[in-house]
Design a protein around this motif. Structure first.
Motif, PDB file in Angstrom:
ATOM      1  N   UNK A   1      -3.824  23.493  -1.014  1.00  0.00           N
ATOM      2  CA  UNK A   1      -4.503  22.129  -1.069  1.00  0.00           C
ATOM      3  C   UNK A   1      -4.167  21.510   0.689  1.00  0.00           C
TER       4      UNK A   1
ATOM      5  N   UNK B   1      -6.024  13.478  -5.648  1.00  0.00           N
ATOM      6  CA  UNK B   1      -6.316  13.878  -4.105  1.00  0.00           C
ATOM      7  C   UNK B   1      -7.152  15.299  -4.088  1.00  0.00           C
TER       8      UNK B   1
ATOM      9  N   UNK C   1      -6.502  17.963  -2.701  1.00  0.00           N
ATOM     10  CA  UNK C   1      -5.859  18.821  -2.718  1.00  0.00           C
ATOM     11  C   UNK C   1      -4.485  19.115  -3.175  1.00  0.00           C
ATOM     12  N   UNK C   2      -4.347  17.888  -4.641  1.00  0.00           N
ATOM     13  CA  UNK C   2      -3.781  18.104  -5.777  1.00  0.00           C
ATOM     14  C   UNK C   2      -3.829  19.112  -6.776  1.00  0.00           C
ATOM     15  N   UNK C   3      -3.899  19.149  -7.702  1.00  0.00           N
ATOM     16  CA  UNK C   3      -4.068  20.296  -8.194  1.00  0.00           C
ATOM     17  C   UNK C   3      -4.263  18.795  -9.649  1.00  0.00           C
TER      18      UNK C   3
END
Lengths: 512, 524
Positions: free
Chosen positions: B81, B397, B399-401
């Motif tokens: 991310x 967001x 960039x998160x998993x």
């Protein structure tokens, strides 16, 4: 992850650009680079799983500007830009900061003193954690899983068709670097930190057992030595706690271990120990600054550069030296965590005397802004967060502390609470009421000894922080590390023995 | 490029070939996906009637997942991310960031697969359950979804936002010295998300958010009360400035919302603390309170990742599933009057068309006449449960998993007039407005504090109390429900935390008025 020199170069360049803007009276440039690597563990014996559920990184570089105009010393605006550390981005940020100008009558400007810092090289610069490769993390995480499974099958005579073995947790590596300057400083200030946190939870549902193990450290060797040990320890603790007792509801004499003490401090006490909480009239200690709020044997400090802790910060995100803040001294509330803005806001608040209370007069508090950090998820510093008052390493110490044997003896008949869960100030911060459930690592105490395991998740605590911290029966001698999920700070706290803690039952669901 | 939203348009063309090239060029790479988002946001905050903060931000971020399938069919996966911000304005830098992130995720996936193979060999049959990765089928949906708003957040001035906050905050301060502190905040946001994978999926979704938050501390003599609440719509600034008239989730203009909240705080500061009876009592709970019950006791335990023990070390397990063989699916866990569902198709704060794995979201009935019917799931958890994916994997967001998340999750309405539900009570308590939850590890028990508690005597509302809470075992509370109102309301939940590190997600929860029995808590 960008180097410290890259950040310093950028901050110098940005400051040069801003210094040429004729309408600006003052400015601040803050730049950060952060990396959070997380290996999430999930192994389940009876459900298909992946062992490592997530192996991820979150990277964020960027900078923030704050400007003050010549028109009005209270006219200020801010903006942040991610990714691109260039002159073009500084100009874009400046445009955005001008778009967001407001006149805040309480804006105190920027810190001006000291104008120059004598910054020694950080010990973190030489930390091998700054150069750890992903393969090392993968090996460590799988070592944890392998050690846990091996220990389980070696130690437990598992005749169950469905043991319900669950291993969860994570290995997290958190690294950040910052550089900043404001128009009153003569030098660029910088800092960096690197540490790992690992937390492992093991459940053996067939035995109604749960055990946990945690590790923190600042070096590669610690990380590698910790991995397998955590897997083994969590399983061993779970097996030790199998088939626990379900006591009735009632008032009990208890020992709160380091994790419950840390959890209650984190969710209920620490948010009350900031200048902002007092200014907003929401502290559990409202009107009691300078007064005795805990047992005289207890002291509480935040020590950002503690040698005891792997998480060390030397510079705040406002460019001031990170200061040790004495919060509770001999049971008396003597200090608050603060930012530059919040210190000024409380000191100049027209209802200050009412908010701090009569005992504050004796102390003439100034509230040094030594704990202003711009934190994101986890403990990493972020360019797009505003400075907030946060602790780094919270250390509770006991005068006249006793060892575990005497702690248990002071309770004699009761419960040792080793882990709690979902701790909240149930009636709001100011009320100080706290509730949570006992989730594992706990025992029944009989005749002053740990006599039998306590079943996890069978009792709820309903209490008030005054009851817990003002009149403990006895206090542990040793401050032990404790991790609170989601908390940016680390805790080093003793166990506390408390009388008459009210516990209510949690009914079992049919699935259990 | 000068507009960060153009980066999404560029990647709509460039991401698929980049993924194809990546898969071809990396031996063992069996799957790759990119989630990208551009965002513009504006925030204004006033404290005690004075401006405190104003901020304009834009962001661009990447989330990458790569699977590596090695010898013996062992699959490892890795994720990256990154917030790349204004680097997304340059095609070359954007593609370079994408390729670097793919490379990093690939190295993680390969290391993960290699170590998994080592441990599997070491343990022999001891690690036989590491088979989940092979069960997952990726999405191949292609679609485009637009946002709905009148006022584009990018066209607002910071002055407009600040004026609204100041108007509300000043009105609250003007209530007098009983108001010790107040903060009023407004947020508007435009977000454009793109999901592309190597299996052929390409989904573009736009969202607009408008949110108002208010925090008030009131004190009167020795009494004090803190209240925090939120209004939120997937709309533009108009939802805060003019209010929103919608049957399910209406809200007043932000200043009026703040003033009403402050007035409530003032009344509560004067009210006595609830002295709870030492027995189970009749409780009538209003839609706002039930929103938090739906959130904590229906929604969270219905998340399949939690039920499958993936959250055991963090947010806990679920009382609805002990094991794949022993669980509550198809079994009664509540009164026949009780129905509950999650529906991302409704225009709530948790609305969306596709989740972040490219699966269409759809209505999921959790409780059907008191019988538990099913979980919210992701593709992986659906595979573990042997069911179809239902589109509930979402990240806060890019960039998160993605994790399994609620959407608009609520108790469904009954047919009874809520006034009648109160009138039928000889003695009991009317519990209004949610405050703070504390939940047992598998959510089989809860203590949720209320904003206001009224005594009910002979069908009439009596004295007002503060610091009251409802404590109950979940199944018992649901089973004892004997009346369900026809007054369904959803409320915006702005800050649901889950994951490691914590992801904070927006959603809606709600319900109608309910009547059950429970113990009450007071102050300790």
């Amino acid at each position: 992850m960008r180097t410290l020199n890259e950040l310093k170069r950028f901050v110098k360049e940005a400051a040069g650009l801003l210094a040429r803007e004729k309408d600006l009276a003052a400015y601040e440039v803050y730049c950060s680079t952060g990396e959070h690597k997380v290996v999430r563990l999930n192994y389940t014996s009876d459900i298909p799983s992946r062992g490592i559920e997530e192996f991820k990184s979150l990277d964020a570089d960027g900078f923030a500007l704050r400007i003050v105009t010549r028109r009005d010393p209270h006219e200020t605006g801010s903006a942040s830009i991610a990714g691109d550390l260039s002159a073009a981005s500084v100009r874009e940020a400046l445009t955005r900061a001008r778009h967001s100008l407001i006149i805040d009558p309480h804006f105190p400007g920027f810190p001006t003193d000291p104008r120059r810092l004598d910054q020694a090289a950080s010990a973190v610069e030489h930390s091998d954690l700054l150069r750890v490769k992903d393969t090392v993390l993968a090996t460590a995480a799988w070592d944890t899983i392998a050690a846990a499974i091996t220990t389980l099958y070696q130690q437990a005579p598992l005749k169950l068709a469905h043991p319900g073995f669950v291993l969860g947790g994570d290995l997290s590596l958190i690294r950040d670097r910052i550089a900043l300057i404001n128009s009153a400083f003569e030098d660029i200030r910088s800092d960096e930190s690197a540490h790992f946190i690992s937390s492992v939870t093991v459940l053996v549902e067939g035995f109604d057992a749960k055990g946990t193990a945690t590790g923190i450290g600042g070096s590669l060797a610690e990380l590698q030595n910790t991995a397998a040990r955590l897997g083994r320890d969590a399983v061993a603790r779970a097996l030790e706690l199998r088939h626990g007792e379900h006591p009735d509801a009632g008032q009990y004499r208890v020992v709160l271990g380091p994790q419950p003490v840390a959890e209650i401090l984190n969710y209920v006490v620490m948010p009350s120990l900031t200048t902002r909480a007092f200014q907003a009239a929401s502290s559990a200690y409202q009107g009691r600054f300078g007064a005795e709020v805990m047992d005289p044997r207890l002291s509480l400090i935040d020590e950002p550069d503690s040698r005891q802790s792997p998480l060390r910060r030397r510079i705040t995100c406002e460019g001031l030296p990170s200061g040790k803040t004495e919060l509770i001294r001999g049971g008396r509330l003597v200090g608050l965590l603060s930012t530059f803005y919040d210190s000024h806001r409380l000191v100049t608040d027209e209802r200050r005397e009412e908010k701090l209370g009569p005992s504050a007069v004796e102390f003439k508090p100034e509230f040094a802004p030594g704990s202003a950090y711009r934190l994101g998820e986890g403990a990493s510093r972020r360019f797009d967060s505003h400075p907030g008052a946060n602790a780094t390493s919270v250390i509770m110490r006991a005068h006249e502390g006793v060892d575990q044997k005497d702690l248990l003896a002071s309770v004699r008949e009761g419960i040792y609470i080793g882990r709690v869960w979902y701790t909240y100030p149930i009636n709001g911060q100011r009320a100080g009421d706290v509730t949570c459930t006992i989730s594992g690592d706990s025992y029944v105490i009989r005749d002053g000894k740990l006599a039998a395991p306590l079943a996890p998740n069978c009792l709820r605590i309903n209490a008030n922080i005054e009851h817990i911290f003002a009149h403990p029966l006895s206090i542990g001698r040793k401050s032990e590390p404790a991790i609170v999920w989601g908390a940016p700070e680390l805790y080093f706290v003793p166990a506390l023995a408390v009388a008459d803690l009210r516990l209510s039952p949690v009914g079992a669901s049919e699935s259990d | 490029m000068t507009d960060i939203f153009e980066a999404v348009d560029f990647l709509r063309e460039a991401a698929e070939p980049a993924l194809r090239r990546f898969i071809r060029g990396h031996r063992g790479a069996s799957y790759a996906e990119v989630r990208f988002e551009s965002m513009f946001g504006r925030v204004a905050v006033a404290h005690d009637g004075e401006p405190r903060d104003s901020n304009e931000s834009e962001a661009a971020a990447l989330g990458i997942t790569v699977h590596h399938s090695g010898a013996g069919g062992i699959t490892g996966h890795g994720q990256t991310g990154a917030e790349i911000g204004r680097l997304a304005l340059s095609h070359n830098k954007l593609l370079a960031s994408l390729n670097t992130a793919l490379g990093d995720a690939f190295e993680r996936a390969r290391a993960n697969a290699r170590e998994k193979a080592r441990v599997t060999k070491l343990l022999g049959g001891g690690a036989r359950e590491l088979s989940l990765s092979g069960l997952i089928e990726p999405s191949n949906v292609r679609d485009e979804v637009e946002a709905i708003f009148v006022r584009d957040p990018r066209t607002l001035t910071s002055g407009e936002m600040m004026n609204l906050c100041r108007e509300g905050s000043t009105a609250v301060s003007a209530l007098g010295s009983e108001i010790a502190y107040n903060a009023v905040a407004a947020t508007t946001e435009l977000r454009h998300e793109l999901f592309v994978n190597s299996a052929g999926a390409l989904i573009s979704q736009r969202f607009a958010f408008a949110q108002g938050d208010c925090y008030v501390v009131a004190q009167s003599g020795s009494g004090h009360q803190e209240i925090y609440d939120t209004i939120g719509q997937q709309r533009g600034f108009e939802a805060l400035n003019e209010g929103w008239r919608d049957e399910l989730m209406p809200n007043p203009p932000l200043p009026r919302f703040a003033l009403e909240l402050a007035d409530e705080a003032r009344q509560l500061a004067r009210a006595p603390v609830l002295q709870p009876p030492d027995r189970e009592v009749v409780v009538v709970t209003d839609p706002h309170f039930n929103a938090l019950v739906a959130h904590e006791i229906v929604g969270h335990p219905s998340e399949a990742d939690r039920a499958l023990k993936m959250e055991a070390a963090y947010a806990g397990r679920s009382w609805l599933l002990h094991s794949l063989e022993q669980n509550q699916i198809g079994r009664p866990i509540g009164s026949p009057l009780l129905w509950a569902c999650s529906d991302p198709g409704l225009n709530g704060y948790g609305h969306y068309r596709y989740d972040h794995e490219g699966t269409p979201g759809r209505r999921i009935v959790h409780l059907e006449g008191g019988v538990f019917r099913g979980f919210l799931n992701s593709r992986a958890t659906a595979a573990a449960l042997g069911v179809e994916p239902n589109g509930s994997a979402r990240a806060s967001e890019a960039w998160h998993v993605p994790l399994v998340r609620m959407s608009n999750t609520f108790f469904m309405p009954g047919e009874t007039d809520p006034q009648q539900i109160i009138s039928d009570v000889e003695h009991g308590y009317y519990v209004c407005g949610n405050s703070i939850p504390s939940i047992a590890e598998s959510r089989e028990n809860f203590r949720i504090s209320a904003r206001r508690v009224y005594e009910i005597e002979h069908g009439q509302l009596g004295r007002l109390f503060r610091s009251g809470s409802v404590m109950a075992d979940s199944k018992r509370f649901f089973t004892l429900v004997d009346a369900v109102g026809n007054d369904l309301r959803l409320i915006a939940i702005p800050n649901c935390g889950k994951g490691q590190p914590m992801q904070v997600k927006r959603m809606s929860n709600g319900g109608p008025t309910l009547r059950s029995r429970a113990r009450l808590g007071g102050s300790s």
